[in-house]
Design a protein around this motif. Structure first.
Motif, mmCIF file in Angstrom:
data_model
loop_
_atom_site.group_PDB
_atom_site.id
_atom_site.type_symbol
_atom_site.label_atom_id
_atom_site.label_comp_id
_atom_site.label_asym_id
_atom_site.label_seq_id
_atom_site.Cartn_x
_atom_site.Cartn_y
_atom_site.Cartn_z
ATOM 1 N N ALA A 25 1.042 -1.054 -0.067
ATOM 2 C CA ALA A 25 0.164 -0.114 0.043
ATOM 3 C C ALA A 25 0.657 1.085 0.030
ATOM 4 O O ALA A 25 2.159 1.227 0.343
ATOM 5 N N TRP A 26 0.236 2.283 0.000
ATOM 6 C CA TRP A 26 0.850 3.764 0.145
ATOM 7 C C TRP A 26 -0.120 4.726 0.707
ATOM 8 O O TRP A 26 -1.314 4.469 0.581
ATOM 9 N N GLU A 27 0.425 5.627 1.563
ATOM 10 C CA GLU A 27 -0.531 6.547 1.997
ATOM 11 C C GLU A 27 0.032 7.941 1.795
ATOM 12 O O GLU A 27 1.294 8.124 1.499
ATOM 13 N N ARG A 28 -0.954 8.895 1.685
ATOM 14 C CA ARG A 28 -0.739 10.285 1.521
ATOM 15 C C ARG A 28 -1.309 11.042 2.490
ATOM 16 O O ARG A 28 -2.507 11.085 2.790
ATOM 17 N N GLY A 33 -5.634 17.540 6.962
ATOM 18 C CA GLY A 33 -5.948 16.458 7.988
ATOM 19 C C GLY A 33 -6.248 15.210 7.212
ATOM 20 O O GLY A 33 -7.083 14.347 7.965
ATOM 21 N N ARG A 34 -6.560 15.258 6.012
ATOM 22 C CA ARG A 34 -7.215 13.848 5.393
ATOM 23 C C ARG A 34 -6.034 13.208 5.031
ATOM 24 O O ARG A 34 -4.911 13.448 4.838
ATOM 25 N N ILE A 35 -6.518 11.840 5.069
ATOM 26 C CA ILE A 35 -5.449 10.868 4.731
ATOM 27 C C ILE A 35 -6.115 9.827 3.397
ATOM 28 O O ILE A 35 -7.379 9.559 3.631
ATOM 29 N N VAL A 36 -5.233 9.525 2.678
ATOM 30 C CA VAL A 36 -5.577 8.538 1.640
ATOM 31 C C VAL A 36 -4.826 7.362 1.774
ATOM 32 O O VAL A 36 -3.539 7.339 1.677
ATOM 33 N N LEU A 37 -5.281 6.179 1.904
ATOM 34 C CA LEU A 37 -4.740 4.938 1.951
ATOM 35 C C LEU A 37 -5.135 4.093 0.458
ATOM 36 O O LEU A 37 -6.313 3.858 0.465
ATOM 37 N N GLY A 45 -7.227 -2.646 -6.600
ATOM 38 C CA GLY A 45 -6.705 -1.534 -5.592
ATOM 39 C C GLY A 45 -7.878 -1.117 -4.670
ATOM 40 O O GLY A 45 -9.127 -1.478 -5.182
ATOM 41 N N THR A 46 -7.770 -0.717 -3.713
ATOM 42 C CA THR A 46 -8.705 -0.484 -2.830
ATOM 43 C C THR A 46 -8.177 0.956 -2.277
ATOM 44 O O THR A 46 -7.253 1.293 -1.490
ATOM 45 N N THR A 47 -9.117 2.027 -2.196
ATOM 46 C CA THR A 47 -8.715 3.271 -1.601
ATOM 47 C C THR A 47 -9.660 3.530 -0.287
ATOM 48 O O THR A 47 -10.897 3.524 -0.516
ATOM 49 N N GLY A 50 -9.548 8.796 5.122
ATOM 50 C CA GLY A 50 -9.650 8.929 6.763
ATOM 51 C C GLY A 50 -9.382 10.619 7.095
ATOM 52 O O GLY A 50 -9.004 11.368 6.231
ATOM 53 N N GLU A 51 -8.920 10.487 8.421
ATOM 54 C CA GLU A 51 -8.275 11.983 8.965
ATOM 55 C C GLU A 51 -7.221 11.310 9.687
ATOM 56 O O GLU A 51 -6.936 10.382 10.176
ATOM 57 N N TRP A 52 -6.306 12.576 9.930
ATOM 58 C CA TRP A 52 -4.919 12.084 10.642
ATOM 59 C C TRP A 52 -4.493 13.440 11.313
ATOM 60 O O TRP A 52 -4.959 14.646 10.957
#
Length: 99
Positions: A25-28, A33-37, A45-47, A50-52
């Motif tokens: 996986a990768w994260e951005r 304050g948003r996060i994409v996995l 692929g699955t996206t 969320g929040e961080w």
């Protein structure tokens, strides 16, 4: 392994780099304050969105507003490696890739 110097330092590192978990996986992390996995294990692929936030040197995440925040201790190795450890001692290691 070395810790980031403070919450703002760690946030700046996460916003300016993607975290890549080789073949998985990768994260951005966005400054908003948003996060994409993005999971790479599934052929399509699955996206997940969320929040961080950074709280006392820990990276805290939640994937849905109704969920509790989960926090992870963060260690940086100074060579682009990052390890995050949850409250139970489970660790995941990735690498920081500049955007």
């Amino acid at each position: 392994m070395a810790q980031a110097q403070g919450d703002s330092d760690l946030a700046a590192i996460l916003v300016s780099h993607d975290i890549v978990y080789d073949g998985v996986a990768w994260e951005r992390h966005a400054a908003s304050g948003r996060i994409v996995l993005r999971s790479l294990e599934d052929p399509d692929g699955t996206t997940s969105l969320g929040e961080w936030q950074i709280v006392e040197g820990a990276r805290c995440l939640r994937w849905r507003p109704a969920m509790d925040w989960e926090c992870y201790a963060v260690e940086l190795d100074g060579a682009g490696g990052i390890t995050m450890t949850d409250a139970l001692g489970n660790a995941i290691t990735g690498r920081l890739v500049p955007r």
